[in-house]
Scaffold this motif. Sequence first.
Motif, PDB file in Angstrom:
ATOM      1  N   ARG A 349       0.823  -1.214   0.000  1.00  0.00           N
ATOM      2  CA  ARG A 349       0.000   0.000   0.000  1.00  0.00           C
ATOM      3  C   ARG A 349       0.859   1.268   0.000  1.00  0.00           C
ATOM      4  O   ARG A 349       0.643   2.194   0.790  1.00  0.00           O
ATOM      5  CB  ARG A 349      -0.962   0.013   1.191  1.00  0.00           C
ATOM      6  N   ILE A 350       1.827   1.317  -0.925  1.00  0.00           N
ATOM      7  CA  ILE A 350       2.710   2.486  -0.963  1.00  0.00           C
ATOM      8  C   ILE A 350       2.127   3.570  -1.875  1.00  0.00           C
ATOM      9  O   ILE A 350       1.544   3.296  -2.924  1.00  0.00           O
ATOM     10  CB  ILE A 350       4.132   2.118  -1.432  1.00  0.00           C
ATOM     11  N   SER A 351       2.279   4.798  -1.426  1.00  0.00           N
ATOM     12  CA  SER A 351       1.893   5.979  -2.198  1.00  0.00           C
ATOM     13  C   SER A 351       3.075   6.929  -2.212  1.00  0.00           C
ATOM     14  O   SER A 351       3.884   6.966  -1.274  1.00  0.00           O
ATOM     15  CB  SER A 351       0.672   6.666  -1.587  1.00  0.00           C
ATOM     16  N   TYR A 352       3.158   7.730  -3.287  1.00  0.00           N
ATOM     17  CA  TYR A 352       4.270   8.670  -3.394  1.00  0.00           C
ATOM     18  C   TYR A 352       3.848   9.861  -4.241  1.00  0.00           C
ATOM     19  O   TYR A 352       3.165   9.707  -5.258  1.00  0.00           O
ATOM     20  CB  TYR A 352       5.493   7.995  -4.024  1.00  0.00           C
ATOM     21  N   SER A 353       4.293  11.060  -3.805  1.00  0.00           N
ATOM     22  CA  SER A 353       3.965  12.296  -4.520  1.00  0.00           C
ATOM     23  C   SER A 353       5.221  13.119  -4.707  1.00  0.00           C
ATOM     24  O   SER A 353       6.100  13.151  -3.838  1.00  0.00           O
ATOM     25  CB  SER A 353       2.930  13.117  -3.745  1.00  0.00           C
ATOM     26  N   TYR A 354       5.303  13.821  -5.832  1.00  0.00           N
ATOM     27  CA  TYR A 354       6.386  14.766  -6.073  1.00  0.00           C
ATOM     28  C   TYR A 354       5.993  16.178  -5.673  1.00  0.00           C
ATOM     29  O   TYR A 354       6.826  17.079  -5.664  1.00  0.00           O
ATOM     30  CB  TYR A 354       6.794  14.744  -7.545  1.00  0.00           C
ATOM     31  N   GLY A 355       4.751  16.379  -5.354  1.00  0.00           N
ATOM     32  CA  GLY A 355       4.269  17.686  -4.939  1.00  0.00           C
ATOM     33  C   GLY A 355       2.845  17.555  -4.454  1.00  0.00           C
ATOM     34  O   GLY A 355       2.224  16.482  -4.557  1.00  0.00           O
ATOM     35  N   PRO A 356       2.280  18.636  -3.917  1.00  0.00           N
ATOM     36  CA  PRO A 356       0.915  18.564  -3.383  1.00  0.00           C
ATOM     37  C   PRO A 356      -0.106  18.066  -4.402  1.00  0.00           C
ATOM     38  O   PRO A 356      -1.071  17.392  -4.050  1.00  0.00           O
ATOM     39  CB  PRO A 356       0.631  20.007  -2.959  1.00  0.00           C
ATOM     40  N   ASP A 357       0.120  18.389  -5.684  1.00  0.00           N
ATOM     41  CA  ASP A 357      -0.838  18.007  -6.720  1.00  0.00           C
ATOM     42  C   ASP A 357      -0.252  17.009  -7.711  1.00  0.00           C
ATOM     43  O   ASP A 357      -0.744  16.893  -8.834  1.00  0.00           O
ATOM     44  CB  ASP A 357      -1.308  19.271  -7.483  1.00  0.00           C
ATOM     45  N   ARG A 358       0.797  16.294  -7.297  1.00  0.00           N
ATOM     46  CA  ARG A 358       1.463  15.374  -8.232  1.00  0.00           C
ATOM     47  C   ARG A 358       1.661  14.012  -7.577  1.00  0.00           C
ATOM     48  O   ARG A 358       2.778  13.556  -7.384  1.00  0.00           O
ATOM     49  CB  ARG A 358       2.816  15.937  -8.677  1.00  0.00           C
ATOM     50  N   GLN A 359       0.567  13.367  -7.225  1.00  0.00           N
ATOM     51  CA  GLN A 359       0.681  12.026  -6.662  1.00  0.00           C
ATOM     52  C   GLN A 359       0.947  11.050  -7.804  1.00  0.00           C
ATOM     53  O   GLN A 359       0.178  10.964  -8.759  1.00  0.00           O
ATOM     54  CB  GLN A 359      -0.580  11.627  -5.907  1.00  0.00           C
ATOM     55  N   VAL A 360       2.049  10.307  -7.675  1.00  0.00           N
ATOM     56  CA  VAL A 360       2.494   9.434  -8.759  1.00  0.00           C
ATOM     57  C   VAL A 360       2.040   8.000  -8.539  1.00  0.00           C
ATOM     58  O   VAL A 360       1.630   7.318  -9.485  1.00  0.00           O
ATOM     59  CB  VAL A 360       4.032   9.492  -8.882  1.00  0.00           C
ATOM     60  N   LEU A 361       2.089   7.506  -7.299  1.00  0.00           N
ATOM     61  CA  LEU A 361       1.677   6.142  -6.978  1.00  0.00           C
ATOM     62  C   LEU A 361       0.526   6.177  -5.987  1.00  0.00           C
ATOM     63  O   LEU A 361       0.501   7.010  -5.080  1.00  0.00           O
ATOM     64  CB  LEU A 361       2.846   5.343  -6.395  1.00  0.00           C
ATOM     65  N   HIS A 362      -0.417   5.249  -6.160  1.00  0.00           N
ATOM     66  CA  HIS A 362      -1.615   5.213  -5.319  1.00  0.00           C
ATOM     67  C   HIS A 362      -1.798   3.809  -4.743  1.00  0.00           C
ATOM     68  O   HIS A 362      -2.180   2.882  -5.461  1.00  0.00           O
ATOM     69  CB  HIS A 362      -2.875   5.581  -6.128  1.00  0.00           C
ATOM     70  N   ASP A 363      -1.505   3.615  -3.477  1.00  0.00           N
ATOM     71  CA  ASP A 363      -1.778   2.350  -2.775  1.00  0.00           C
ATOM     72  C   ASP A 363      -1.346   1.131  -3.582  1.00  0.00           C
ATOM     73  O   ASP A 363      -2.129   0.228  -3.860  1.00  0.00           O
ATOM     74  CB  ASP A 363      -3.270   2.251  -2.443  1.00  0.00           C
ATOM     75  N   VAL A 364      -0.072   1.106  -3.963  1.00  0.00           N
ATOM     76  CA  VAL A 364       0.448   0.015  -4.780  1.00  0.00           C
ATOM     77  C   VAL A 364       0.825  -1.161  -3.879  1.00  0.00           C
ATOM     78  O   VAL A 364       1.550  -0.995  -2.897  1.00  0.00           O
ATOM     79  CB  VAL A 364       1.677   0.466  -5.599  1.00  0.00           C
TER      80      VAL A 364
END
Length: 559
Positions: A349-364
């Motif tokens: 369940r990993i998530s990752y963002s490069y900025g407040p509006d740039r979520q790249v991964l969602h609960d992988v």
Amino acid sequence: MADVPRLSDEPDQRRVLRRAWPHLRPHRVTLGVAVAVNLLSTLAFTLVPVAIGGAVDAILARDRDRLLWLAGGVIGLVIARMLLLRLAEVLLVRAGERVVRDLRDLAVERLSTAPLRFVETHRGGDLLHRVTVEIADLAAFVRGQVPDLISLTGYVVFSTVVLLVYSWPLALLLAALFVPMMWLLGRRFRAAAEPAYAAEAAAQATVTATYQESLDAREQLQIAGAQARWRDRLEDDLTALQATVRRTQLSLSWLETAWIVQGVVTAVLLVAGGSMVASGALTVGAVVVFVLASRELFGSADELTYVIGEMVESKVGLARVLDLLRTTGRPERATAGPVAATGSLVARRISYSYGPDRQVLHDVDVRFEAGERVALAGETGSGKTTLAKLLAGLYTPDSGTVTYCGTDLADLPSAELRRRVILVPQQVHLITGTLADNLALAPGGPGRADFERAVRTLDLDGWVAALPDGFDTDLGPRGAHLSAGERQLVGLVRAALVEPDVVILDEATADLDPVTAHRLETAVGHLHADRTLIVIAHRQATIDAFPRVIRMAAGAIVQ
């Protein structure tokens, strides 16, 4: 998105030496001895006016023997001053350079192990400026100004004692006139100089960063014809730097007024001293001692103000370096227990963002078993490279965990993690030098025999033999003499030198000619053996060669 620690352009300069003390403590004995020797040399110099004043009284009294003894004493004091000062400078420079070297090594180590998110958040030129220019300026201050700072401070103290002994009324008059005026000047200078030097350091770092970015983007700037626009940007940064330099120089003008103060005080002392000699309260020799000592005191105070000015600039640089060390320091974590020889690499369940509006991964959620061969496919921007960096421990997820053999990657020591999981990026980074120099960057300090074993394992003997000088072939600036595929081969040899449990290849065969792609795929096959192999791939032929394929879209696993 997790908060990213940010460096301050103008960090707090208060109590800088207290914050730097942990870096000074290992060298405190050498520093203490150096300071003591320096003060002894200063004391010898302080006693020279005393000997000269005594000689004047001896001349007036026609005491030839005393005159000769005092003349010899002056020579002895001068020689002692020279020898002691030389020894003090050697000791101070030796200790100071060790402190600076330790700071530089620690800064480089912290940056090399800092999270990629931190490095990517800051301009490379600013980081480069802190660990090169500002530490170099600090080293120059240690070599040049620290010995002067100690000597001048000691001379001010010792001269004050001498003046009090010879005539406390004149000494009090001197203190009443000189000290308040110099204190006011020093206060005005510090109030103007500290923010001015901090702003100048930040502006210099900005210019360095802009110039470095222009070099990195030179091809694109030429293609787009944007050189003039970038020159305008650099010109704006240089104009801002010029304004800060002007502000710094204006702050230094406060120091020039010290000459006026010294002239006024000297005139008053001459009149008062002459009156005391006429009344018999002082001898001519005492007045000579007082005049010489006070003039040296003025000169020392004047030089001290300039050295303090240099110290303000160095203090700014030290504060910026300490800010870097503080920001990149990782909190202490419990050391992981023994890790199994091999096992599963699991993302939960990993998530990752490069900025407040740039979520790249969602609960992988994904699991890679030991020895598995897996292709990671998907459109550009689907999150494949980000997932690879998370699996390699280069990024820390905003939420969720990545574990290997049941241990969180964040709890593994860096050396252990790099031995277990290796990422070969699409753009393999090379240094200016030979092939051997680049292979030596692999963890563990491998040698020529290790290089030969690794290329044999990957069946790359022919490729190395075809190079002009084999392992000693010059690869050019940052590997410019190699093709993209050959850079990937260097990355694979580095991975083979480590013999990791998990190998992750990012776009290894993308946009390569068929011959190089075949050579690379053959090397990958030899590299795999019993290791877990994860390959990010675009070419359908590469994808079809893997028994398991994971497809990603919009930051999630879809198949």
